[in-house]
Design a protein around this motif. Structure first.
Motif, PDB file in Angstrom:
ATOM      1  N   SER A  46       0.825  -1.214   0.000  1.00  0.00           N
ATOM      2  CA  SER A  46       0.000   0.000   0.000  1.00  0.00           C
ATOM      3  C   SER A  46       0.858   1.262   0.000  1.00  0.00           C
ATOM      4  CB  SER A  46      -0.934   0.009   1.213  1.00  0.00           C
ATOM      5  OG  SER A  46      -1.890  -1.006   1.101  1.00  0.00           O
ATOM      6  N   VAL A  47       1.896   1.257   0.822  1.00  0.00           N
ATOM      7  CA  VAL A  47       2.797   2.411   0.868  1.00  0.00           C
ATOM      8  C   VAL A  47       3.538   2.554  -0.457  1.00  0.00           C
ATOM      9  CG1 VAL A  47       4.871   3.339   1.988  1.00  0.00           C
ATOM     10  CG2 VAL A  47       3.019   2.406   3.377  1.00  0.00           C
ATOM     11  N   MET A  48       3.948   1.443  -1.038  1.00  0.00           N
ATOM     12  CA  MET A  48       4.617   1.487  -2.342  1.00  0.00           C
ATOM     13  C   MET A  48       3.690   2.075  -3.406  1.00  0.00           C
ATOM     14  SD  MET A  48       6.619  -2.171  -2.258  1.00  0.00           S
ATOM     15  CE  MET A  48       7.178  -2.102  -3.957  1.00  0.00           C
ATOM     16  N   SER A  49       2.424   1.717  -3.358  1.00  0.00           N
ATOM     17  CA  SER A  49       1.455   2.246  -4.317  1.00  0.00           C
ATOM     18  C   SER A  49       1.280   3.756  -4.141  1.00  0.00           C
ATOM     19  CB  SER A  49       0.112   1.526  -4.148  1.00  0.00           C
ATOM     20  OG  SER A  49      -0.809   1.966  -5.103  1.00  0.00           O
ATOM     21  N   ASN A  50       1.170   4.214  -2.905  1.00  0.00           N
ATOM     22  CA  ASN A  50       1.072   5.652  -2.634  1.00  0.00           C
ATOM     23  C   ASN A  50       2.327   6.375  -3.117  1.00  0.00           C
ATOM     24  OD1 ASN A  50      -1.420   5.319  -1.438  1.00  0.00           O
ATOM     25  ND2 ASN A  50      -0.641   5.371   0.651  1.00  0.00           N
ATOM     26  N   LEU A  51       3.467   5.770  -2.869  1.00  0.00           N
ATOM     27  CA  LEU A  51       4.734   6.365  -3.273  1.00  0.00           C
ATOM     28  C   LEU A  51       4.826   6.465  -4.799  1.00  0.00           C
ATOM     29  CD1 LEU A  51       7.303   7.481  -2.010  1.00  0.00           C
ATOM     30  CD2 LEU A  51       8.214   5.156  -1.946  1.00  0.00           C
ATOM     31  N   ALA A  52       4.335   5.454  -5.491  1.00  0.00           N
ATOM     32  CA  ALA A  52       4.322   5.491  -6.958  1.00  0.00           C
ATOM     33  C   ALA A  52       3.491   6.667  -7.460  1.00  0.00           C
ATOM     34  CB  ALA A  52       3.786   4.171  -7.517  1.00  0.00           C
ATOM     35  N   GLY A  59       6.760  13.956 -11.719  1.00  0.00           N
ATOM     36  CA  GLY A  59       7.376  13.738 -13.018  1.00  0.00           C
ATOM     37  C   GLY A  59       8.413  12.642 -13.083  1.00  0.00           C
ATOM     38  N   ARG A  60       8.476  11.819 -12.057  1.00  0.00           N
ATOM     39  CA  ARG A  60       9.438  10.717 -12.048  1.00  0.00           C
ATOM     40  C   ARG A  60       8.720   9.430 -12.459  1.00  0.00           C
ATOM     41  NH1 ARG A  60      12.732  11.741  -6.513  1.00  0.00           N
ATOM     42  NH2 ARG A  60      13.564   9.688  -7.033  1.00  0.00           N
ATOM     43  N   SER A  61       8.310   9.421 -13.715  1.00  0.00           N
ATOM     44  CA  SER A  61       7.467   8.339 -14.228  1.00  0.00           C
ATOM     45  C   SER A  61       8.155   6.984 -14.250  1.00  0.00           C
ATOM     46  CB  SER A  61       6.979   8.686 -15.635  1.00  0.00           C
ATOM     47  OG  SER A  61       6.195   9.848 -15.594  1.00  0.00           O
ATOM     48  N   ASN A  62       9.447   6.956 -14.504  1.00  0.00           N
ATOM     49  CA  ASN A  62      10.145   5.665 -14.517  1.00  0.00           C
ATOM     50  C   ASN A  62      10.177   5.025 -13.134  1.00  0.00           C
ATOM     51  OD1 ASN A  62      10.781   5.393 -17.296  1.00  0.00           O
ATOM     52  ND2 ASN A  62      12.354   6.950 -17.057  1.00  0.00           N
ATOM     53  N   GLU A  63      10.387   5.839 -12.097  1.00  0.00           N
ATOM     54  CA  GLU A  63      10.349   5.297 -10.732  1.00  0.00           C
ATOM     55  C   GLU A  63       8.947   4.835 -10.374  1.00  0.00           C
ATOM     56  OE1 GLU A  63      13.762   8.377 -10.219  1.00  0.00           O
ATOM     57  OE2 GLU A  63      11.971   8.233 -11.441  1.00  0.00           O
ATOM     58  N   ALA A  64       7.943   5.598 -10.818  1.00  0.00           N
ATOM     59  CA  ALA A  64       6.547   5.205 -10.577  1.00  0.00           C
ATOM     60  C   ALA A  64       6.265   3.864 -11.235  1.00  0.00           C
ATOM     61  CB  ALA A  64       5.593   6.271 -11.104  1.00  0.00           C
ATOM     62  N   LEU A  65       6.712   3.717 -12.468  1.00  0.00           N
ATOM     63  CA  LEU A  65       6.503   2.462 -13.183  1.00  0.00           C
ATOM     64  C   LEU A  65       7.158   1.297 -12.464  1.00  0.00           C
ATOM     65  CD1 LEU A  65       5.555   0.831 -15.646  1.00  0.00           C
ATOM     66  CD2 LEU A  65       7.712   1.476 -16.753  1.00  0.00           C
ATOM     67  N   LYS A  69       5.115  -1.849 -10.949  1.00  0.00           N
ATOM     68  CA  LYS A  69       5.396  -3.217 -11.372  1.00  0.00           C
ATOM     69  C   LYS A  69       5.616  -4.102 -10.141  1.00  0.00           C
ATOM     70  CE  LYS A  69       8.482  -5.996 -14.184  1.00  0.00           C
ATOM     71  NZ  LYS A  69       9.658  -6.008 -15.067  1.00  0.00           N
ATOM     72  N   ASP A  70       6.381  -3.594  -9.169  1.00  0.00           N
ATOM     73  CA  ASP A  70       6.619  -4.349  -7.937  1.00  0.00           C
ATOM     74  C   ASP A  70       5.324  -4.562  -7.151  1.00  0.00           C
ATOM     75  OD1 ASP A  70       9.300  -4.437  -8.592  1.00  0.00           O
ATOM     76  OD2 ASP A  70       9.883  -2.867  -7.177  1.00  0.00           O
ATOM     77  N   VAL A  71       4.473  -3.532  -7.118  1.00  0.00           N
ATOM     78  CA  VAL A  71       3.188  -3.663  -6.423  1.00  0.00           C
ATOM     79  C   VAL A  71       2.322  -4.708  -7.122  1.00  0.00           C
ATOM     80  CG1 VAL A  71       1.016  -2.496  -5.842  1.00  0.00           C
ATOM     81  CG2 VAL A  71       3.201  -1.350  -5.420  1.00  0.00           C
ATOM     82  N   ASN A  90      -3.121   0.286 -12.353  1.00  0.00           N
ATOM     83  CA  ASN A  90      -2.097   1.292 -12.070  1.00  0.00           C
ATOM     84  C   ASN A  90      -0.834   1.036 -12.881  1.00  0.00           C
ATOM     85  OD1 ASN A  90      -3.739   2.625 -10.260  1.00  0.00           O
ATOM     86  ND2 ASN A  90      -2.874   1.618  -8.468  1.00  0.00           N
ATOM     87  N   TYR A  91      -0.440  -0.220 -12.970  1.00  0.00           N
ATOM     88  CA  TYR A  91       0.751  -0.591 -13.722  1.00  0.00           C
ATOM     89  C   TYR A  91       0.553  -0.270 -15.206  1.00  0.00           C
ATOM     90  CZ  TYR A  91       4.540  -3.637 -15.443  1.00  0.00           C
ATOM     91  OH  TYR A  91       5.656  -4.149 -16.062  1.00  0.00           O
TER      92      TYR A  91
END
Length: 105
Positions: A46-52, A59-65, A69-71, A90-91
């Motif tokens: 859940s925290v990873m999803s919020n962080l994404a 604007g850090r779309s690659n980190e979000a992706l 993917k991990d989520v 989301n992915y």
């Protein structure tokens, strides 16, 4: 875990008032704390999803992706194929935002 809930609320509140860089710091600290103290897989995802979402907002779309993917993978392992629609959406949204349409299929 009261501290975790407080960190989540702080991060969400900062995002609500467009303080995304500050929300990012809170989210990263929360994720680090959960991993270090042995948070439940559900809470960590859940925290990873919020962080994404926060990464996407700044604007850090690659980190979000990468996080999405991990989520998605984590939800698939944790919940099985029947309960991962939100993570899959989301992915796919992150892939589409990066114009990686073939992967989004």
């Amino acid at each position: 875990w009261a501290r975790g809930a407080a960190m989540t609320e702080l991060g969400l509140g900062l995002s609500a008032v467009y303080q995304h860089e500050d929300a990012l710091s809170v989210g990263e600290a929360e994720l680090s704390t959960l991993r270090r103290l042995g948070g439940t897989p559900d809470n960590i995802l859940s925290v990873m999803s919020n962080l994404a979402c926060t990464y996407e907002l700044i604007g850090r779309s690659n980190e979000a992706l990468s996080l999405r993917k991990d989520v998605y993978s984590g939800r698939l392992k944790l919940d099985g194929e029947e309960d991962i629609l939100n993570a899959a959406n989301n992915y796919a949204t992150s892939l589409a935002a990066l114009k990686r349409f073939e992967e989004a299929k």
